[in-house]
Design an enzyme around this catalytic site. Structure first.
Site, PDB file in Angstrom:
ATOM      1  N   GLU A 262      14.993  -9.184  11.354  1.00 44.41           N
ATOM      2  CA  GLU A 262      14.462  -8.525  10.167  1.00 44.41           C
ATOM      3  C   GLU A 262      12.958  -8.724  10.050  1.00 44.41           C
ATOM      4  O   GLU A 262      12.209  -7.787   9.754  1.00 44.41           O
ATOM      5  CB  GLU A 262      15.171  -9.070   8.934  1.00 44.41           C
ATOM      6  CG  GLU A 262      14.756  -8.424   7.631  1.00 44.41           C
ATOM      7  CD  GLU A 262      15.593  -8.914   6.463  1.00 44.41           C
ATOM      8  OE1 GLU A 262      15.313  -8.482   5.337  1.00 44.41           O
ATOM      9  OE2 GLU A 262      16.523  -9.733   6.682  1.00 44.41           O
TER      10      GLU A 262
ATOM     11  N   ASP B 170      24.861  -5.119  16.391  1.00 45.02           N
ATOM     12  CA  ASP B 170      24.634  -4.150  17.465  1.00 45.02           C
ATOM     13  C   ASP B 170      25.113  -2.777  16.989  1.00 45.02           C
ATOM     14  O   ASP B 170      26.265  -2.625  16.582  1.00 45.02           O
ATOM     15  CB  ASP B 170      25.423  -4.577  18.710  1.00 45.02           C
ATOM     16  CG  ASP B 170      25.011  -3.815  19.955  1.00 45.02           C
ATOM     17  OD1 ASP B 170      24.710  -2.602  19.852  1.00 45.02           O
ATOM     18  OD2 ASP B 170      24.999  -4.412  21.045  1.00 45.02           O
TER      19      ASP B 170
ATOM     20  N   ASP C  45      18.374  -2.370  10.348  1.00 43.86           N
ATOM     21  CA  ASP C  45      17.207  -1.496  10.418  1.00 43.86           C
ATOM     22  C   ASP C  45      17.589  -0.146  11.005  1.00 43.86           C
ATOM     23  O   ASP C  45      16.760   0.761  11.068  1.00 43.86           O
ATOM     24  CB  ASP C  45      16.129  -2.117  11.308  1.00 43.86           C
ATOM     25  CG  ASP C  45      16.576  -2.158  12.764  1.00 43.86           C
ATOM     26  OD1 ASP C  45      17.667  -2.721  13.027  1.00 43.86           O
ATOM     27  OD2 ASP C  45      15.861  -1.625  13.634  1.00 43.86           O
TER      28      ASP C  45
ATOM     29  N   LYS D 178      26.559   4.977  21.031  1.00 45.01           N
ATOM     30  CA  LYS D 178      27.370   5.992  21.708  1.00 45.01           C
ATOM     31  C   LYS D 178      28.739   6.119  21.046  1.00 45.01           C
ATOM     32  O   LYS D 178      29.365   5.127  20.696  1.00 45.01           O
ATOM     33  CB  LYS D 178      27.531   5.641  23.190  1.00 45.01           C
ATOM     34  CG  LYS D 178      26.229   5.687  23.977  1.00 45.01           C
ATOM     35  CD  LYS D 178      26.454   5.382  25.447  1.00 45.01           C
ATOM     36  CE  LYS D 178      25.144   5.449  26.225  1.00 45.01           C
ATOM     37  NZ  LYS D 178      25.332   5.123  27.666  1.00 45.01           N
TER      38      LYS D 178
END
EC number: 2.1.1.33
Length: 211
Positions: free
Chosen positions: A194, A118, A154, A122
């Site tokens: 992926e 993840d 990614d 922020k």
């Protein structure tokens, strides 16, 4: 990304104690005993539905693999893949990746993988990123001297952040891929994310970093 709750997931894990370690705190310092050999131990934090960890185990039968995820339903899907593969060199843990030192002794893990973590984009959530310095403290503790982290994503922002975090921590960036799938790297095993991102034409980034 959260996965829809899977009916029977908890029972599925409970019914397969050979693969799913229910009391991982008791395994600390005993992982070679649990696997029944002295082969190297590689772990994947955030193993998702298990495509990567299962593929690696099939490709490298002389390495022990441990897939770690905090989501019950996700880990139950990973268990499906493990059972289908028949691989004997995999264990699964339903635990939080921030508490790895509770489950592994100093230097007990030979190498770790972080795949498509993840990004927590922020700034206020920086400390939740799995390549933040407090996580690196934990990884360094369970890895041997000059232990390695292999990281794929990614997300360019997370990749750049992670390269900086590794470097600021004093780690060596052994090799960096700015477009993994366009490279000549032959050993890649794709995760579910992926494959999905690659099919959309997104660039995949990878780095091997050493303490």
């Amino acid at each position: 990304m959260r996965v829809r709750k899977r009916k029977g997931a908890e029972e599925h894990l409970e019914n397969n104690p050979h693969y799913v370690i229910s009391n991982p705190e008791e395994a600390k310092g005993r992982w070679h005993e649990i696997f029944g050999n002295n082969n190297p131990i590689h772990i994947e934090v955030g193993s998702g539905k298990g495509a990567f960890i299962t593929g690696m185990a099939e490709q490298n039968p002389d390495i022990n693999y441990i897939g770690i995820d905090i989501q019950l339903s996700v880990l139950s899907y990973a268990l499906d893949k493990v059972l289908d593969s028949g691989a004997k060199n995999i264990k699964l843990l339903l635990v939080d990746g921030s508490s790895l030192s509770n489950y592994f002794d100093t230097g007990e893990v030979d190498l770790m993988y972080l795949n498509f973590s993840d990004p927590w984009p922020k700034k206020k959530h920086e400390k939740r990123r799995l390549t933040y310095k407090t996580f690196l403290d934990t990884y360094k503790d369970i890895l041997p001297e000059q232990g390695e982290i292999h990281f794929k994503t990614d997300n360019r922002g997370l990749f750049e952040y992670s390269l900086a975090s590794f470097s600021q921590y004093g780690m060596t960036l052994k090799q960096v891929w700015l477009d993994l799938h366009a490279s000549d790297y032959q050993q890649n095993i794709m995760t579910e994310y992926e494959r999905k991102f690659s099919n959309k034409g997104q660039v995949i980034y990878r780095v091997e970093a050493r303490f």
